[in-house]
Design an enzyme around this catalytic site. Structure first.
Site, PDB file in Angstrom:
ATOM      1  N   GLY A  40      -2.630  -1.125   0.672  1.00 31.08           N
ATOM      2  CA  GLY A  40      -2.498   0.247   0.868  1.00 31.08           C
ATOM      3  C   GLY A  40      -1.618   0.653   2.196  1.00 31.08           C
ATOM      4  N   VAL A  41      -0.381   1.303   2.032  1.00 38.48           N
ATOM      5  CA  VAL A  41       0.460   1.245   3.204  1.00 38.48           C
ATOM      6  C   VAL A  41       0.685   2.808   3.389  1.00 38.48           C
ATOM      7  CG1 VAL A  41       1.452  -0.943   3.537  1.00 38.48           C
ATOM      8  CG2 VAL A  41       2.260   0.388   1.681  1.00 38.48           C
ATOM      9  N   LYS A  96     -21.067  15.237   7.447  1.00 35.11           N
ATOM     10  CA  LYS A  96     -19.908  15.500   6.472  1.00 35.11           C
ATOM     11  C   LYS A  96     -20.078  16.664   5.762  1.00 35.11           C
ATOM     12  CE  LYS A  96     -16.642  12.392   5.438  1.00 35.11           C
ATOM     13  NZ  LYS A  96     -15.751  11.558   6.369  1.00 35.11           N
ATOM     14  N   ASN A 118      -1.111   6.215   5.377  1.00 43.31           N
ATOM     15  CA  ASN A 118      -1.223   7.183   6.647  1.00 43.31           C
ATOM     16  C   ASN A 118      -1.681   5.939   7.614  1.00 43.31           C
ATOM     17  OD1 ASN A 118      -0.343   9.637   6.332  1.00 43.31           O
ATOM     18  ND2 ASN A 118      -2.418  10.363   5.899  1.00 43.31           N
ATOM     19  N   VAL A 119      -2.525   5.158   7.220  1.00 42.11           N
ATOM     20  CA  VAL A 119      -3.040   4.381   8.180  1.00 42.11           C
ATOM     21  C   VAL A 119      -2.393   2.833   8.032  1.00 42.11           C
ATOM     22  CG1 VAL A 119      -5.402   2.999   8.927  1.00 42.11           C
ATOM     23  CG2 VAL A 119      -5.445   5.425   8.557  1.00 42.11           C
TER      24      VAL A 119
END
Length: 359
Positions: free
Chosen positions: A191-192, A94, A194-195
């Site tokens: 949470g809607v 990372k 990108n994924v």
């Protein structure tokens, strides 16, 4: 005009690393400060037994270097486990850039970061993460070949992340209810983006009833229009009655405050670091909730990057994403028979895979 290369790597701040609770026999933790571009960055390589370390680059306004160091240590270790459990030939790494991307993200900074990656001679492959995007990785790719996620025609890896979550939810339904059919099942997605947004579309097409939330009212409304979903407050969605609660936003959502209120039989989502503490996995088990380890469920994106390599046939991607569901099924079966948490089984399986390679 050519942009000058960043200055030489500085010596790691050893005490800061070795004293951190997140240090776990990392192979390398390297710091760079470049006065010309303003870059302040850290690259951490946790384990490369399975292959070169891969992981996104976060660009965030950390409070200080210690916070940035702890984040890169924790995240790089997590990438080792993600790559191992998803059966791809990458190790865990990372990188972080310290700064406000809305102000400090410039081509010069990104090129300096690319030089930093290049100096590690392929030991670390960089992609995007919070505060960076595919265009930023393309900019880095002007200075180093060691980038992931920008292969021609590959598209957005978030599609594969969402597909992996979808497949794993199906496997969890099969484990808990005996069928992987989504018809008549209710899924609550927190949470809607990108994924989560892509996951919602897949679930709606498969016949699921959806309840959604997002910190962005606009994003929630768009998802509701596309999928006929019900919208609830973002802070309350874990409390709704559903077959599946799917966290696809911030980490730490599963904690001592939220777990007693969860009304779903299954937790499976795309967010990273969903458990606030390791003990929270045991709390979910005690309540009879099937927790699907997040770093397996959301591994579709890194699997996609693996299949973007020049010598790997892209045609194998779809089958590998389906394989994530089979791996989860094995984990849930073992956890049930042994009376332990799925997290414990998942960790043990991952460790067997990357530690065995040391022999």
């Amino acid at each position: 005009m050519a942009i000058p290369r960043a200055s030489r790597m500085e010596e790691p701040v050893g005490v800061m690393v070795l004293d951190s609770e997140f240090y776990d026999q990392h192979e390398a933790v390297v710091f760079r400060k470049d006065t010309r571009s303003g870059l302040r960055a850290i690259i951490a390589i946790h384990n490369s037994n399975r292959g070169p370390a891969i992981g996104g680059c976060r660009f965030l306004p950390y409070r200080n270097e210690q916070d940035a160091t702890e984040d890169v240590l924790r995240l790089s270790r997590g990438m080792t486990y993600k790559c191992a459990i998803s059966e791809i030939a990458f190790g865990g790494g990372k990188s972080v850039i310290i700064g406000d991307p809305s102000v400090e993200k410039t081509p010069a900074v990104l090129h300096a970061m690319a030089d930093f990656v290049e100096d590690l001679q392929g030991r670390y492959i960089v992609s995007f993460d919070m505060g960076t995007n595919l265009d930023d990785v393309r900019t880095m790719g002007q200075r180093t070949a060691h980038v992931g996620g920008i292969a021609d025609g590959a598209g957005n890896a978030s599609e594969s992340t969402a597909e992996g979550v979808f497949v794993c939810i199906g496997a969890a339904l099969r484990h808990r209810f005996g069928s992987d059919s989504f018809a008549g099942r209710t899924v609550a997605i927190q949470g809607v983006g990108n994924v989560g947004g892509r996951l919602a579309q897949r679930l709606a097409q498969a016949g699921a009833r959806l309840i959604v939330s997002d910190v962005s009212a606009e994003a929630a409304q768009a998802a509701a229009r596309d999928t006929a979903a019900e919208i609830v407050d973002n802070a309350m969605i874990h409390r709704v009655e559903a077959d599946v609660f799917s966290p696809c936003a911030r980490g730490g959502i599963l904690n001592a405050g939220t777990i007693p209120d969860i009304e779903a039989a299954i937790v499976a989502g795309g967010a990273n670091n969903q458990l606030s503490t390791p003990a929270d996995a045991q709390s979910l088990l005690a309540r009879g909730i099937v927790y699907c380890p997040d770093y397996l469920v959301n591994a579709g994106g890194i699997v996609d990057l693996y299949y973007q390599q020049p010598r790997i046939a892209r045609s194998g991607l779809a089958a590998h994403l389906r394989r994530l569901g089979a791996i989860l099924g094995e984990i849930l079966a073992r956890a049930g028979s042994e009376g332990v948490t799925p997290s414990a089984i998942c960790d043990a399986m991952a460790e067997e895979r990357f530690q065995d390679d040391r022999a």
